[in-house]
Design a protein around this motif. Structure first.
Motif, PDB file in Angstrom:
ATOM      1  N   THR A   4       0.849  -1.191   0.000  1.00 47.04           N
ATOM      2  CA  THR A   4       0.000   0.000   0.000  1.00 47.04           C
ATOM      3  C   THR A   4       0.885   1.242   0.000  1.00 47.04           C
ATOM      4  N   ILE A   5       0.266   2.396  -0.253  1.00 50.08           N
ATOM      5  CA  ILE A   5       1.012   3.651  -0.210  1.00 50.08           C
ATOM      6  C   ILE A   5       1.650   3.829   1.170  1.00 50.08           C
ATOM      7  N   SER A   6       0.908   3.519   2.200  1.00 51.65           N
ATOM      8  CA  SER A   6       1.408   3.660   3.568  1.00 51.65           C
ATOM      9  C   SER A   6       2.623   2.762   3.818  1.00 51.65           C
ATOM     10  N   GLU A   7       2.572   1.534   3.323  1.00 52.76           N
ATOM     11  CA  GLU A   7       3.703   0.617   3.497  1.00 52.76           C
ATOM     12  C   GLU A   7       4.927   1.113   2.738  1.00 52.76           C
ATOM     13  N   VAL A   8       4.730   1.608   1.522  1.00 48.63           N
ATOM     14  CA  VAL A   8       5.846   2.155   0.744  1.00 48.63           C
ATOM     15  C   VAL A   8       6.453   3.338   1.494  1.00 48.63           C
ATOM     16  N   GLU A   9       5.602   4.202   2.029  1.00 49.18           N
ATOM     17  CA  GLU A   9       6.082   5.357   2.779  1.00 49.18           C
ATOM     18  C   GLU A   9       6.931   4.922   3.978  1.00 49.18           C
ATOM     19  N   LYS A  10       6.474   3.917   4.706  1.00 46.12           N
ATOM     20  CA  LYS A  10       7.234   3.432   5.862  1.00 46.12           C
ATOM     21  C   LYS A  10       8.595   2.886   5.446  1.00 46.12           C
ATOM     22  N   HIS A  11       8.636   2.139   4.346  1.00 47.90           N
ATOM     23  CA  HIS A  11       9.907   1.613   3.837  1.00 47.90           C
ATOM     24  C   HIS A  11      10.854   2.751   3.450  1.00 47.90           C
ATOM     25  N   VAL A  12      10.311   3.755   2.775  1.00 45.97           N
ATOM     26  CA  VAL A  12      11.127   4.869   2.310  1.00 45.97           C
ATOM     27  C   VAL A  12      11.671   5.669   3.494  1.00 45.97           C
ATOM     28  N   VAL A  13      10.821   5.971   4.466  1.00 49.31           N
ATOM     29  CA  VAL A  13      11.269   6.723   5.640  1.00 49.31           C
ATOM     30  C   VAL A  13      12.349   5.941   6.389  1.00 49.31           C
ATOM     31  N   ALA A  14      12.173   4.626   6.522  1.00 46.78           N
ATOM     32  CA  ALA A  14      13.189   3.799   7.182  1.00 46.78           C
ATOM     33  C   ALA A  14      14.512   3.853   6.416  1.00 46.78           C
ATOM     34  N   PHE A  15      14.440   3.833   5.091  1.00 38.83           N
ATOM     35  CA  PHE A  15      15.643   3.934   4.260  1.00 38.83           C
ATOM     36  C   PHE A  15      16.317   5.283   4.462  1.00 38.83           C
ATOM     37  N   TYR A  16      15.529   6.368   4.438  1.00 40.23           N
ATOM     38  CA  TYR A  16      16.094   7.704   4.647  1.00 40.23           C
ATOM     39  C   TYR A  16      16.762   7.808   6.010  1.00 40.23           C
ATOM     40  N   ARG A  17      16.145   7.223   7.020  1.00 42.48           N
ATOM     41  CA  ARG A  17      16.749   7.226   8.364  1.00 42.48           C
ATOM     42  C   ARG A  17      18.069   6.466   8.360  1.00 42.48           C
ATOM     43  N   LYS A  18      18.074   5.333   7.682  1.00 43.15           N
ATOM     44  CA  LYS A  18      19.265   4.480   7.647  1.00 43.15           C
ATOM     45  C   LYS A  18      20.450   5.216   7.041  1.00 43.15           C
ATOM     46  N   ILE A  19      20.197   5.987   5.983  1.00 40.73           N
ATOM     47  CA  ILE A  19      21.290   6.700   5.327  1.00 40.73           C
ATOM     48  C   ILE A  19      21.399   8.144   5.814  1.00 40.73           C
ATOM     49  N   ASN A  20      20.573   8.504   6.806  1.00 42.52           N
ATOM     50  CA  ASN A  20      20.584   9.829   7.433  1.00 42.52           C
ATOM     51  C   ASN A  20      20.364  10.960   6.427  1.00 42.52           C
ATOM     52  N   VAL A  21      19.389  10.768   5.547  1.00 42.66           N
ATOM     53  CA  VAL A  21      19.011  11.803   4.590  1.00 42.66           C
ATOM     54  C   VAL A  21      18.089  12.807   5.278  1.00 42.66           C
ATOM     55  N   LEU A  22      18.238  14.054   4.960  1.00 42.68           N
ATOM     56  CA  LEU A  22      17.389  15.115   5.466  1.00 42.68           C
ATOM     57  C   LEU A  22      17.438  15.250   6.984  1.00 42.68           C
ATOM     58  N   GLY A  23      18.454  14.704   7.610  1.00 47.09           N
ATOM     59  CA  GLY A  23      18.611  14.825   9.051  1.00 47.09           C
ATOM     60  C   GLY A  23      17.536  14.129   9.859  1.00 47.09           C
ATOM     61  N   LEU A  24      16.861  13.139   9.275  1.00 47.75           N
ATOM     62  CA  LEU A  24      15.845  12.399  10.025  1.00 47.75           C
ATOM     63  C   LEU A  24      16.508  11.633  11.156  1.00 47.75           C
ATOM     64  N   GLN A  25      15.953  11.740  12.333  1.00 47.38           N
ATOM     65  CA  GLN A  25      16.521  11.075  13.495  1.00 47.38           C
ATOM     66  C   GLN A  25      15.945   9.680  13.653  1.00 47.38           C
ATOM     67  N   GLN A  26      16.735   8.784  14.226  1.00 46.39           N
ATOM     68  CA  GLN A  26      16.317   7.408  14.422  1.00 46.39           C
ATOM     69  C   GLN A  26      15.093   7.279  15.318  1.00 46.39           C
ATOM     70  N   ASP A  27      14.892   8.219  16.260  1.00 46.65           N
ATOM     71  CA  ASP A  27      13.818   8.080  17.230  1.00 46.65           C
ATOM     72  C   ASP A  27      12.497   8.714  16.780  1.00 46.65           C
ATOM     73  N   MET A  28      12.450   9.288  15.576  1.00 46.99           N
ATOM     74  CA  MET A  28      11.214   9.870  15.063  1.00 46.99           C
ATOM     75  C   MET A  28      10.236   8.763  14.703  1.00 46.99           C
ATOM     76  N   GLU A  29       8.941   9.020  14.919  1.00 48.95           N
ATOM     77  CA  GLU A  29       7.933   8.035  14.536  1.00 48.95           C
ATOM     78  C   GLU A  29       7.323   8.413  13.212  1.00 48.95           C
ATOM     79  N   VAL A  30       6.877   7.411  12.477  1.00 51.20           N
ATOM     80  CA  VAL A  30       6.244   7.628  11.174  1.00 51.20           C
ATOM     81  C   VAL A  30       4.785   7.935  11.367  1.00 51.20           C
TER      82      VAL A  30
END
Length: 69
Positions: free
Chosen positions: A43-69
């Motif tokens: 689903t769109i929501s699942e894709v979004e969760k995967h993408v946000v997790a990827f961005y966190r992993k590579i520290n794109v846009l300064g997303l912090q590990q402890d932020m919730e989706v």
């Protein structure tokens, strides 16, 4: 990279940095920056969760590990 599933059940990896937009027609369709379209089972929501997790992993846009989706 995110792991997604095609409608035929086969999984593939996608570099999330190339995603331009995600829509539901009703199947989830991902449009890449080069214009290519991919249809996935997630689903769109699942894709979004995967993408946000990827961005966190590579520290794109300064997303912090402890932020919730």
């Amino acid at each position: 990279m995110v792991i997604l599933t095609r409608l035929n059940g086969k999984t593939f990896t996608l570099n999330a940095l190339y995603i331009e937009q995600v829509e539901a027609f009703p199947d989830t369709t991902i449009t890449l920056t080069n214009g290519k379209k991919l249809v996935v089972k997630e689903t769109i929501s699942e894709v979004e969760k995967h993408v946000v997790a990827f961005y966190r992993k590579i520290n794109v846009l300064g997303l912090q590990q402890d932020m919730e989706v």
